[in-house]
Design a protein around this motif. Structure first.
Motif, mmCIF file in Angstrom:
data_model
loop_
_atom_site.group_PDB
_atom_site.id
_atom_site.type_symbol
_atom_site.label_atom_id
_atom_site.label_comp_id
_atom_site.label_asym_id
_atom_site.label_seq_id
_atom_site.Cartn_x
_atom_site.Cartn_y
_atom_site.Cartn_z
ATOM 1 N N ALA A 51 17.669 -0.590 -65.977
ATOM 2 C CA ALA A 51 16.981 0.169 -64.724
ATOM 3 C C ALA A 51 16.606 -0.458 -63.616
ATOM 4 C CB ALA A 51 15.398 0.611 -65.479
ATOM 5 N N ASP A 52 16.383 -1.566 -63.559
ATOM 6 C CA ASP A 52 16.041 -2.662 -62.539
ATOM 7 C C ASP A 52 17.269 -2.883 -61.623
ATOM 8 O OD1 ASP A 52 14.329 -4.855 -61.441
ATOM 9 O OD2 ASP A 52 16.390 -5.776 -61.164
ATOM 10 N N ARG A 53 18.459 -2.810 -62.267
ATOM 11 C CA ARG A 53 19.796 -3.061 -61.675
ATOM 12 C C ARG A 53 20.132 -1.873 -60.777
ATOM 13 N NH1 ARG A 53 21.755 -5.632 -66.053
ATOM 14 N NH2 ARG A 53 22.837 -3.791 -66.786
ATOM 15 N N PHE A 54 19.677 -0.735 -61.370
ATOM 16 C CA PHE A 54 20.273 0.641 -60.746
ATOM 17 C C PHE A 54 19.549 0.847 -59.548
ATOM 18 C CE2 PHE A 54 19.290 5.139 -60.296
ATOM 19 C CZ PHE A 54 20.687 5.753 -59.694
ATOM 20 N N TRP A 55 18.054 0.890 -59.685
ATOM 21 C CA TRP A 55 17.259 1.284 -58.370
ATOM 22 C C TRP A 55 17.327 0.319 -57.549
ATOM 23 C CZ3 TRP A 55 16.007 6.055 -58.214
ATOM 24 C CH2 TRP A 55 15.923 6.988 -59.362
ATOM 25 N N MET A 56 17.116 -0.941 -57.903
ATOM 26 C CA MET A 56 17.442 -2.163 -56.890
ATOM 27 C C MET A 56 18.702 -2.175 -56.166
ATOM 28 S SD MET A 56 15.664 -4.925 -55.956
ATOM 29 C CE MET A 56 15.101 -5.934 -57.182
ATOM 30 N N SER A 57 19.585 -1.746 -56.740
ATOM 31 C CA SER A 57 20.951 -1.663 -55.924
ATOM 32 C C SER A 57 20.921 -0.284 -54.973
ATOM 33 C CB SER A 57 22.173 -1.387 -56.816
ATOM 34 O OG SER A 57 23.453 -1.374 -56.424
ATOM 35 N N LEU A 58 20.346 0.505 -55.282
ATOM 36 C CA LEU A 58 20.409 2.022 -54.575
ATOM 37 C C LEU A 58 19.479 1.621 -53.382
ATOM 38 C CD1 LEU A 58 21.045 4.709 -53.850
ATOM 39 C CD2 LEU A 58 19.202 5.440 -55.443
ATOM 40 N N ARG A 59 18.082 0.952 -53.628
ATOM 41 C CA ARG A 59 17.259 0.946 -52.319
ATOM 42 C C ARG A 59 17.770 -0.285 -51.547
ATOM 43 N NH1 ARG A 59 14.652 3.738 -49.020
ATOM 44 N NH2 ARG A 59 12.177 3.222 -49.056
ATOM 45 N N ALA A 60 18.471 -1.374 -52.090
ATOM 46 C CA ALA A 60 19.012 -2.474 -51.315
ATOM 47 C C ALA A 60 19.790 -1.824 -50.195
ATOM 48 C CB ALA A 60 19.465 -3.535 -52.294
ATOM 49 N N ALA A 61 20.663 -0.828 -50.672
ATOM 50 C CA ALA A 61 21.693 -0.528 -49.648
ATOM 51 C C ALA A 61 21.108 0.340 -48.572
ATOM 52 C CB ALA A 61 22.744 0.603 -50.556
ATOM 53 N N MET A 62 20.030 0.893 -48.791
ATOM 54 C CA MET A 62 19.260 1.706 -47.808
ATOM 55 C C MET A 62 17.718 1.471 -47.538
ATOM 56 S SD MET A 62 20.980 5.717 -48.773
ATOM 57 C CE MET A 62 20.434 6.282 -47.308
ATOM 58 N N PRO A 63 17.464 0.306 -47.427
ATOM 59 C CA PRO A 63 16.079 -0.334 -47.428
ATOM 60 C C PRO A 63 15.248 0.471 -46.519
ATOM 61 C CG PRO A 63 17.475 -2.147 -46.294
ATOM 62 C CD PRO A 63 18.307 -1.061 -46.889
ATOM 63 N N ASN A 64 15.525 0.915 -45.423
ATOM 64 C CA ASN A 64 14.757 1.565 -44.399
ATOM 65 C C ASN A 64 14.831 3.074 -44.408
ATOM 66 O OD1 ASN A 64 13.782 -0.966 -43.327
ATOM 67 N ND2 ASN A 64 15.987 -1.394 -42.830
ATOM 68 N N ALA A 65 15.388 3.610 -45.489
ATOM 69 C CA ALA A 65 15.824 5.080 -45.395
ATOM 70 C C ALA A 65 14.447 5.795 -45.912
ATOM 71 C CB ALA A 65 16.746 5.509 -46.554
ATOM 72 N N LYS A 66 14.194 7.052 -45.728
ATOM 73 C CA LYS A 66 13.038 7.636 -45.838
ATOM 74 C C LYS A 66 13.215 8.299 -47.447
ATOM 75 C CE LYS A 66 9.933 11.475 -44.765
ATOM 76 N NZ LYS A 66 9.736 12.652 -43.943
ATOM 77 N N PHE A 67 12.244 7.919 -48.230
ATOM 78 C CA PHE A 67 12.334 8.441 -49.725
ATOM 79 C C PHE A 67 11.484 9.548 -49.718
ATOM 80 C CE2 PHE A 67 10.619 8.463 -54.094
ATOM 81 C CZ PHE A 67 11.617 8.725 -54.926
ATOM 82 N N THR A 68 12.024 10.766 -50.373
ATOM 83 C CA THR A 68 11.287 12.002 -50.261
ATOM 84 C C THR A 68 11.363 12.474 -51.675
ATOM 85 O OG1 THR A 68 11.657 12.529 -47.875
ATOM 86 C CG2 THR A 68 10.614 14.384 -49.415
ATOM 87 N N ILE A 69 10.433 12.830 -52.374
ATOM 88 C CA ILE A 69 10.235 13.770 -53.701
ATOM 89 C C ILE A 69 9.949 15.310 -53.200
ATOM 90 C CG2 ILE A 69 9.191 14.255 -55.674
ATOM 91 C CD1 ILE A 69 8.363 11.168 -56.050
ATOM 92 N N ASP A 70 11.220 16.074 -53.393
ATOM 93 C CA ASP A 70 11.354 17.386 -52.838
ATOM 94 C C ASP A 70 10.710 18.499 -53.979
ATOM 95 O OD1 ASP A 70 12.674 16.973 -50.320
ATOM 96 O OD2 ASP A 70 14.093 16.092 -51.570
ATOM 97 N N HIS A 71 10.901 17.975 -55.292
ATOM 98 C CA HIS A 71 10.177 18.823 -56.215
ATOM 99 C C HIS A 71 9.956 18.057 -57.355
ATOM 100 C CE1 HIS A 71 10.328 22.257 -59.066
ATOM 101 N NE2 HIS A 71 10.399 23.075 -57.936
ATOM 102 N N GLN A 72 8.878 18.449 -58.082
ATOM 103 C CA GLN A 72 8.487 17.842 -59.326
ATOM 104 C C GLN A 72 7.886 18.626 -60.201
ATOM 105 O OE1 GLN A 72 5.502 15.074 -57.690
ATOM 106 N NE2 GLN A 72 4.160 15.773 -59.207
#
Length: 329
Positions: free
Chosen positions: A229-250
């Motif tokens: 889990a750490d590797r997946f989420w770290m790798s994704l966020r590291a690629a776009m560290p300044n991108a806006k994260f939005t939860i559109d539906h929960q």
């Protein structure tokens, strides 16, 4: 199930039933019954408008993969029949690549991959949809690297100007569904966890994931334990560290004879300005649409943890955006 065909016992039965009817029973014409004429179907690779185009795309897929099966693993849903319902449907698909199509010449490859699809339904019809196939898993099983597949697809579609453009906020289309899900505690717990990780608190993995968690990530990658889990989420966020994260539906659900579950649809929108999941930073503007499912439990009394997670985004569509932005074809 007011307004729905009485043959369906409940909403999951409707979603799983019509999926089998359309794809495996070859009832493609039933799309006229089950899909709205003006439906909007968004996938990371494109935006498809109108039921007639959905029918065409369905036939093209079945021509390329005639033995395709869609095994419904779960339907996590919210809403009411009267106001409309939103299903987040997790599917394990099997198929053999037997004819030429969007994946090129037939290879005879036997595929196994997941799909996560959010569909809004009211009065026995689906009229709004968000669909993510694990394209990374599909193309890797055929011997492609996702970046190379994206470059080849751009060429086969006529080059950068003529090719089908991936989904972005600029080309998205508003559909009839304006809901945000429900306020169940499991959906909120899941939303808080993803928000923490996207805010660079990766310590949340050890706090909130079970130590023996099973994870299913893009590319058909199965993992076990905190490191996956750490590797997946770290790798994704590291690629776009300044991108806006939005939860559109929960959505969160407590259903009899099922573990507590949650489903989130989320997005990352910003520049590719870090090393991570998409290689060397390019400065390309990227839009990543994701869907995540989770199962929660209390293996040790009083210690609630995320025990199983499924997350998908389309790697090939991200690479297509990178290549179109950089011209590095």
């Amino acid at each position: 199930m007011k307004g729905f065909d009485p043959k369906f016992r409940d909403f999951p039965d409707y979603i799983i039933g019509i999926t089998k009817e359309i794809w495996e029973d070859r009832g493609i014409a039933t799309l006229h019954d089950y899909y709205g004429a003006d439906i909007v179907v968004r996938s990371p690779g494109s935006v498809v408008l109108g039921n007639q185009n959905v029918i065409g795309a369905t036939m093209a897929t079945l021509a390329e993969f005639p033995d395709r099966q869609l095994l419904g693993e779960d339907v996590i849903w919210s809403g009411t029949p009267e106001e409309g319902m939103l299903s987040s449907h997790r599917i394990l698909s099997t198929a053999t690549h037997l004819a030429e199509g969007v994946y090129g010449k037939p290879t005879g490859t036997k595929l196994r991959y997941r799909i996560l699809a959010d569909c809004h339904a009211i009065d026995n019809k689906i009229n709004d949809e968000w669909l993510i196939r694990d394209q990374g898993a599909i193309v890797r099983q055929m011997g492609w690297d996702p970046k190379d597949y994206a470059a080849d697809l751009i060429a086969r579609e006529g080059g950068p100007e003529a090719c089908v453009k991936p989904l972005t906020p600029a080309n998205d289309v508003d559909g009839p569904y304006k809901g945000r899900g429900n306020d169940n505690e499991w959906g909120q717990r899941h939303a808080d966890l993803l928000t923490s990780m996207m805010n660079a608190d990766l310590g949340a993995v050890e706090r909130h994931y079970d130590r023996a968690v099973q994870t299913e990530y893009p590319g058909g990658v199965t993992g076990h334990g905190w490191d996956a889990a750490d590797r997946f989420w770290m790798s994704l966020r590291a690629a776009m560290p300044n991108a806006k994260f939005t939860i559109d539906h929960q959505i969160g659900r407590d259903d009899p004879n099922m573990p507590p579950r949650s489903a989130l649809r989320w997005s990352l929108h910003g520049t590719h300005d870090g090393w991570g999941a998409f290689g060397a930073p390019t400065g390309a503007e990227l839009y990543v649409l994701g869907i995540s499912h989770a199962e929660w439990g209390e293996l040790i009394g009083g210690d609630i943890k995320l025990r199983r997670e499924w997350t998908l985004f389309d790697e090939t569509s991200v690479w297509k955006q990178v290549l179109l932005a950089t011209g590095n074809l």
